[in-house]
Design a protein around this motif. Sequence first.
Motif, PDB file in Angstrom:
ATOM      1  N   ALA A  58      20.924   2.822 -14.810  1.00 46.77           N
ATOM      2  CA  ALA A  58      21.790   3.040 -13.638  1.00 46.77           C
ATOM      3  C   ALA A  58      20.993   3.781 -12.581  1.00 46.77           C
ATOM      4  N   TRP A  59      21.430   3.668 -11.332  1.00 49.79           N
ATOM      5  CA  TRP A  59      20.828   4.428 -10.232  1.00 49.79           C
ATOM      6  C   TRP A  59      21.567   5.745 -10.164  1.00 49.79           C
ATOM      7  N   LEU A  60      20.817   6.818 -10.294  1.00 48.62           N
ATOM      8  CA  LEU A  60      21.418   8.150 -10.417  1.00 48.62           C
ATOM      9  C   LEU A  60      21.157   8.956  -9.145  1.00 48.62           C
TER      10      LEU A  60
ATOM     11  N   GLY B 183       5.821   6.580 -24.205  1.00 45.03           N
ATOM     12  CA  GLY B 183       6.236   7.694 -23.353  1.00 45.03           C
ATOM     13  C   GLY B 183       7.734   7.727 -23.128  1.00 45.03           C
ATOM     14  N   VAL B 184       8.123   7.848 -21.825  1.00 47.42           N
ATOM     15  CA  VAL B 184       9.549   7.972 -21.527  1.00 47.42           C
ATOM     16  C   VAL B 184      10.284   6.631 -21.680  1.00 47.42           C
ATOM     17  N   GLY B 185       9.545   5.589 -22.007  1.00 45.27           N
ATOM     18  CA  GLY B 185      10.148   4.303 -22.384  1.00 45.27           C
ATOM     19  C   GLY B 185      11.054   4.452 -23.597  1.00 45.27           C
TER      20      GLY B 185
ATOM     21  N   HIS C  23      18.949   8.780  -1.640  1.00 49.84           N
ATOM     22  CA  HIS C  23      18.720   9.706  -2.756  1.00 49.84           C
ATOM     23  C   HIS C  23      19.273   9.177  -4.072  1.00 49.84           C
ATOM     24  N   GLU C  24      18.661   8.162  -4.610  1.00 48.19           N
ATOM     25  CA  GLU C  24      19.075   7.640  -5.912  1.00 48.19           C
ATOM     26  C   GLU C  24      17.855   7.046  -6.579  1.00 48.19           C
ATOM     27  N   ASN C  25      17.756   7.255  -7.885  1.00 51.69           N
ATOM     28  CA  ASN C  25      16.598   6.776  -8.646  1.00 51.69           C
ATOM     29  C   ASN C  25      17.097   6.067  -9.900  1.00 51.69           C
ATOM     30  N   PRO C  26      16.377   5.021 -10.338  1.00 52.21           N
ATOM     31  CA  PRO C  26      16.824   4.309 -11.535  1.00 52.21           C
ATOM     32  C   PRO C  26      16.391   5.013 -12.827  1.00 52.21           C
TER      33      PRO C  26
ATOM     34  N   PHE D 291      20.825  10.583 -19.705  1.00 45.81           N
ATOM     35  CA  PHE D 291      19.560  10.001 -19.254  1.00 45.81           C
ATOM     36  C   PHE D 291      18.428  10.894 -19.742  1.00 45.81           C
ATOM     37  N   ILE D 292      17.343  10.291 -20.217  1.00 48.45           N
ATOM     38  CA  ILE D 292      16.148  11.079 -20.557  1.00 48.45           C
ATOM     39  C   ILE D 292      15.185  10.917 -19.391  1.00 48.45           C
ATOM     40  N   ILE D 293      14.835  12.041 -18.761  1.00 51.83           N
ATOM     41  CA  ILE D 293      14.076  11.965 -17.504  1.00 51.83           C
ATOM     42  C   ILE D 293      12.787  12.768 -17.613  1.00 51.83           C
ATOM     43  N   LYS D 294      11.692  12.102 -17.286  1.00 52.42           N
ATOM     44  CA  LYS D 294      10.387  12.778 -17.329  1.00 52.42           C
ATOM     45  C   LYS D 294      10.006  13.217 -15.917  1.00 52.42           C
TER      46      LYS D 294
ATOM     47  N   ASP E  60       8.938  14.174  -6.650  1.00 56.22           N
ATOM     48  CA  ASP E  60       9.743  15.225  -6.021  1.00 56.22           C
ATOM     49  C   ASP E  60      11.137  15.385  -6.625  1.00 56.22           C
ATOM     50  N   PHE E  61      11.808  14.299  -6.968  1.00 56.71           N
ATOM     51  CA  PHE E  61      13.150  14.444  -7.547  1.00 56.71           C
ATOM     52  C   PHE E  61      13.083  14.856  -9.022  1.00 56.71           C
ATOM     53  N   THR E  62      12.309  14.128  -9.797  1.00 60.59           N
ATOM     54  CA  THR E  62      12.316  14.378 -11.245  1.00 60.59           C
ATOM     55  C   THR E  62      11.747  15.767 -11.592  1.00 60.59           C
TER      56      THR E  62
ATOM     57  N   SER F 208      11.652  -6.998 -22.248  1.00 58.17           N
ATOM     58  CA  SER F 208      10.856  -5.840 -21.851  1.00 58.17           C
ATOM     59  C   SER F 208      11.306  -5.350 -20.483  1.00 58.17           C
ATOM     60  N   GLU F 209      11.107  -4.066 -20.260  1.00 58.32           N
ATOM     61  CA  GLU F 209      11.486  -3.487 -18.971  1.00 58.32           C
ATOM     62  C   GLU F 209      10.400  -2.551 -18.487  1.00 58.32           C
ATOM     63  N   ARG F 210      10.024  -2.729 -17.227  1.00 63.84           N
ATOM     64  CA  ARG F 210       9.034  -1.853 -16.601  1.00 63.84           C
ATOM     65  C   ARG F 210       9.765  -0.763 -15.845  1.00 63.84           C
ATOM     66  N   PHE F 211       9.154   0.406 -15.764  1.00 64.24           N
ATOM     67  CA  PHE F 211       9.749   1.504 -15.007  1.00 64.24           C
ATOM     68  C   PHE F 211       9.175   1.586 -13.598  1.00 64.24           C
ATOM     69  N   SER F 212       8.356   0.600 -13.261  1.00 61.06           N
ATOM     70  CA  SER F 212       7.777   0.610 -11.925  1.00 61.06           C
ATOM     71  C   SER F 212       7.705  -0.825 -11.441  1.00 61.06           C
ATOM     72  N   TYR F 213       8.060  -1.049 -10.164  1.00 61.50           N
ATOM     73  CA  TYR F 213       8.026  -2.404  -9.609  1.00 61.50           C
ATOM     74  C   TYR F 213       6.800  -2.637  -8.754  1.00 61.50           C
ATOM     75  N   ASP F 214       5.811  -1.704  -8.796  1.00 58.12           N
ATOM     76  CA  ASP F 214       4.647  -1.864  -7.915  1.00 58.12           C
ATOM     77  C   ASP F 214       3.737  -2.968  -8.430  1.00 58.12           C
TER      78      ASP F 214
ATOM     79  N   ARG G  72       6.984   9.364   1.222  1.00 52.69           N
ATOM     80  CA  ARG G  72       7.977   9.650   0.178  1.00 52.69           C
ATOM     81  C   ARG G  72       8.698   8.335  -0.107  1.00 52.69           C
ATOM     82  N   TYR G  73       9.082   8.107  -1.365  1.00 51.55           N
ATOM     83  CA  TYR G  73       9.711   6.843  -1.732  1.00 51.55           C
ATOM     84  C   TYR G  73      10.969   6.615  -0.891  1.00 51.55           C
ATOM     85  N   GLU G  74      11.745   7.683  -0.673  1.00 45.31           N
ATOM     86  CA  GLU G  74      13.006   7.578   0.062  1.00 45.31           C
ATOM     87  C   GLU G  74      12.749   7.140   1.508  1.00 45.31           C
TER      88      GLU G  74
ATOM     89  N   GLY H 135       0.809  -1.227   0.000  1.00 48.65           N
ATOM     90  CA  GLY H 135       0.000   0.000   0.000  1.00 48.65           C
ATOM     91  C   GLY H 135       0.836   1.267   0.000  1.00 48.65           C
ATOM     92  N   ARG H 136       2.081   1.162  -0.495  1.00 49.13           N
ATOM     93  CA  ARG H 136       3.002   2.307  -0.390  1.00 49.13           C
ATOM     94  C   ARG H 136       2.426   3.585  -1.002  1.00 49.13           C
ATOM     95  N   ASN H 137       1.877   3.469  -2.187  1.00 58.33           N
ATOM     96  CA  ASN H 137       1.366   4.679  -2.849  1.00 58.33           C
ATOM     97  C   ASN H 137       0.183   5.262  -2.095  1.00 58.33           C
TER      98      ASN H 137
HETATM   99  C1  LIG Z   1      14.640   0.201 -14.384  1.00 62.23           C
HETATM  100  C2  LIG Z   1      14.001   1.561 -14.412  1.00 62.23           C
HETATM  101  C3  LIG Z   1      14.369   2.451 -15.392  1.00 62.23           C
HETATM  102  C4  LIG Z   1      13.773   3.716 -15.426  1.00 62.23           C
HETATM  103  N1  LIG Z   1      14.143   4.581 -16.418  1.00 62.23           N
HETATM  104  C5  LIG Z   1      13.571   5.784 -16.485  1.00 62.23           C
HETATM  105  C6  LIG Z   1      13.958   6.715 -17.501  1.00 62.23           C
HETATM  106  O1  LIG Z   1      14.792   6.439 -18.336  1.00 62.23           O
HETATM  107  N2  LIG Z   1      13.359   7.926 -17.507  1.00 62.23           N
HETATM  108  C7  LIG Z   1      12.404   8.284 -16.572  1.00 62.23           C
HETATM  109  O2  LIG Z   1      11.914   9.419 -16.620  1.00 62.23           O
HETATM  110  N3  LIG Z   1      12.020   7.419 -15.598  1.00 62.23           N
HETATM  111  C8  LIG Z   1      12.593   6.191 -15.525  1.00 62.23           C
HETATM  112  N4  LIG Z   1      12.229   5.334 -14.527  1.00 62.23           N
HETATM  113  C9  LIG Z   1      11.241   5.778 -13.543  1.00 62.23           C
HETATM  114  C10 LIG Z   1      11.943   6.656 -12.506  1.00 62.23           C
HETATM  115  O3  LIG Z   1      12.850   5.890 -11.739  1.00 62.23           O
HETATM  116  C11 LIG Z   1      10.921   7.295 -11.569  1.00 62.23           C
HETATM  117  O4  LIG Z   1      10.055   8.066 -12.345  1.00 62.23           O
HETATM  118  C12 LIG Z   1      11.607   8.193 -10.596  1.00 62.23           C
HETATM  119  O5  LIG Z   1      12.404   7.418  -9.721  1.00 62.23           O
HETATM  120  C13 LIG Z   1      10.568   9.001  -9.829  1.00 62.23           C
HETATM  121  O6  LIG Z   1      11.227   9.668  -8.765  1.00 62.23           O
HETATM  122  P1  LIG Z   1      10.599  10.964  -8.096  1.00 62.23           P
HETATM  123  O7  LIG Z   1      11.344  11.185  -6.820  1.00 62.23           O
HETATM  124  O8  LIG Z   1      10.557  12.074  -9.050  1.00 62.23           O
HETATM  125  O9  LIG Z   1       9.112  10.534  -7.847  1.00 62.23           O
HETATM  126  P2  LIG Z   1       8.413   9.919  -6.567  1.00 62.23           P
HETATM  127  O10 LIG Z   1       7.106  10.605  -6.418  1.00 62.23           O
HETATM  128  O11 LIG Z   1       9.345   9.850  -5.396  1.00 62.23           O
HETATM  129  O12 LIG Z   1       8.174   8.447  -7.063  1.00 62.23           O
HETATM  130  C14 LIG Z   1       7.222   8.141  -8.049  1.00 62.23           C
HETATM  131  C15 LIG Z   1       7.320   6.650  -8.289  1.00 62.23           C
HETATM  132  O13 LIG Z   1       8.586   6.361  -8.909  1.00 62.23           O
HETATM  133  C16 LIG Z   1       9.124   5.170  -8.379  1.00 62.23           C
HETATM  134  N5  LIG Z   1      10.387   5.466  -7.685  1.00 62.23           N
HETATM  135  C17 LIG Z   1      10.714   6.606  -7.048  1.00 62.23           C
HETATM  136  N6  LIG Z   1      11.932   6.541  -6.531  1.00 62.23           N
HETATM  137  C18 LIG Z   1      12.383   5.326  -6.849  1.00 62.23           C
HETATM  138  C19 LIG Z   1      13.586   4.629  -6.558  1.00 62.23           C
HETATM  139  N7  LIG Z   1      14.561   5.181  -5.876  1.00 62.23           N
HETATM  140  N8  LIG Z   1      13.682   3.360  -7.030  1.00 62.23           N
HETATM  141  C20 LIG Z   1      12.697   2.766  -7.718  1.00 62.23           C
HETATM  142  N9  LIG Z   1      11.553   3.381  -8.016  1.00 62.23           N
HETATM  143  C21 LIG Z   1      11.395   4.620  -7.592  1.00 62.23           C
HETATM  144  C22 LIG Z   1       8.126   4.596  -7.404  1.00 62.23           C
HETATM  145  O14 LIG Z   1       7.284   3.684  -8.069  1.00 62.23           O
HETATM  146  C23 LIG Z   1       7.324   5.806  -7.009  1.00 62.23           C
HETATM  147  O15 LIG Z   1       6.032   5.477  -6.597  1.00 62.23           O
HETATM  148  C24 LIG Z   1      12.810   4.081 -14.465  1.00 62.23           C
HETATM  149  C25 LIG Z   1      12.451   3.177 -13.475  1.00 62.23           C
HETATM  150  C26 LIG Z   1      13.032   1.938 -13.444  1.00 62.23           C
HETATM  151  C27 LIG Z   1      12.635   0.987 -12.367  1.00 62.23           C
END
Ligand SMILES: Cc1cc2nc3c(=O)[nH]c(=O)nc-3n(C[C@H](O)[C@H](O)[C@H](O)COP(=O)(O)OP(=O)(O)OC[C@H]3O[C@@H](n4cnc5c(N)ncnc54)[C@H](O)[C@@H]3O)c2cc1C
Length: 439
Positions: free
Chosen positions: A241-243, A317-319, A253-256, A271-274, A278-280, A433-439, A142-144, A135-137
């Motif tokens: 990569a975790w950035l 999208g950002v895929g 403070h690292e996001n994939p 990296f292309i980031i959408k 809070d971080f993006t 295939s790769e998902r951007f979310s593990y939920d 905050r994810y962190e 039920g995290r969402n």
């Molecule tokens: C393997 C992989 C590759 C990705 N590649 C891209 C990319 O190329 N471009 C892009 O825009 N997005 C990508 N994402 C998604 C990106 O990681 C999240 O959008 C970003 O982490 C959101 O962070 P936030 O703090 O802005 O949002 P928050 O509001 O903190 O998080 C929004 C959602 O993003 C996910 N998330 C947040 N932080 C993390 C974390 N540290 N680890 C795992 N999931 C997290 C969670 O599902 C969370 O509910 C990828 C995700 C994964 C798993």
Amino acid sequence: MPAGLLILLYLCAALLPLGLAWAQGLEARSIFDELASGAGILALAVILAEFLLLGRYRFVARRVGTDIVMRMHQLLARGAAALAVAHPFLYTTRRAPAPDWDVGRQFFVTHELSAIWPGMIAWLLLPALVLMAIGRNALGYRYETWRLMHGLGAALIAGFGVLHTLRAGRYSADPTMATVWLALLGVALFALAYVYVLTPLAQLRRPWRVAAVAPVAERTWEVTLRPARDFAFRYRAGQFAWLNIGHRPFGPHENPFSISSAPSAGPEVSFIIKELGDFTRTIGQVKPGTRAYLDGPHGHLTVTDHKAPGVALIAGGVGIAPMMGILRELHASGDTRPTALIYGNRNAAQIACRDELEELARAHGTRLGHVLCDPPEGWTGEVGFVTPELLRAHFGDAEHREWLYVLCGPPAMLEAVEDALIGLGVPSGNILSERFSYD
Ligand SMILES: Cc1cc2nc3c(=O)[nH]c(=O)nc-3n(C[C@H](O)[C@H](O)[C@H](O)COP(=O)(O)OP(=O)(O)OC[C@H]3O[C@@H](n4cnc5c(N)ncnc54)[C@H](O)[C@@H]3O)c2cc1C
């Protein structure tokens, strides 16, 4: 090491304590007592083995795929929680202090507080941790914050669980079994330390600086990093990569993010980031020169190892991020295989790197198919979603069955496209295939 062998090793670790308990050949008690002990032993072993499924070990994720590792982590944790919850209720033997002659706790189920309390803490924490992950969402953490609580909670469950079994467990009274529990706990805690201490320590020696941040579509940016020291970052196109930008490497403070640059283009990594959370949402304000750290490369979305006669990239999208890396690399390395990119977006403003894609399509001969749900006036591309009909039109003939299909986008789209491709006769081994979310 093939994926099958990794899975076998994992199963050995998770089933080892149960096997050792059985091998002791102790006199059987009632079926419910044996089930209770078995449930407790299996639950604890699975929890300890969960630390190997953090999705952060390259040698595992590269072979099995990070999303599969994370899915297994989630499912096994739920199974372990169910077993752990059932464990104390299954005992039928009366609970009483074990008499002096029953040193090995063979005939009594202990009720001594010193043996029970660690188990009770683990027993309460485990389902709470699983429910908080599910039920995290909805809970709005905050994810962190959630990640920190998840890691700490898991370490406490592992520690208290092992303490409980050593003090109360009938089978854990055996010295070999006790040693195995301590060894598994050691491996679990080392796995955690590897991610949160050793990896950040290694990152300190490999710092990066932000070289540029440029808009590539609506609320979407391309961030380029340059090594701040002389080191090589080796990756394959399509990996992620975790950035960490602007924070020290220790902490949450690292996001994939998928790497959108081509490995052969030089030491810079993009990296292309959408914008999403809070971080993006702050990414567009990051100043060149800001310090950054990377943990990677991870991921298996790579085409260079595959000998398929053609490569189809299907992004939503950002895929597009890993697809840019793959297309740029195929072009830079002079790969002559035919390529196609199907790229779905809601509207034209969301198409990332549009000019460069047109240019790559021209220069590399890539068949480019844009798909928009909400097209502007005069749009000549496809309209709607990436449907089975659309895929049939592009890849329906026999020759395309042998191609490699690389998918990245929203989960619903990935599932629909995978089903449609399999329906067209594409073997599942040819679909990455790769998902951007593990939920
Ligand atoms: C393997 C992989 C590759 C990705 N590649 C891209 C990319 O190329 N471009 C892009 O825009 N997005 C990508 N994402 C998604 C990106 O990681 C999240 O959008 C970003 O982490 C959101 O962070 P936030 O703090 O802005 O949002 P928050 O509001 O903190 O998080 C929004 C959602 O993003 C996910 N998330 C947040 N932080 C993390 C974390 N540290 N680890 C795992 N999931 C997290 C969670 O599902 C969370 O509910 C990828 C995700 C994964 C798993």
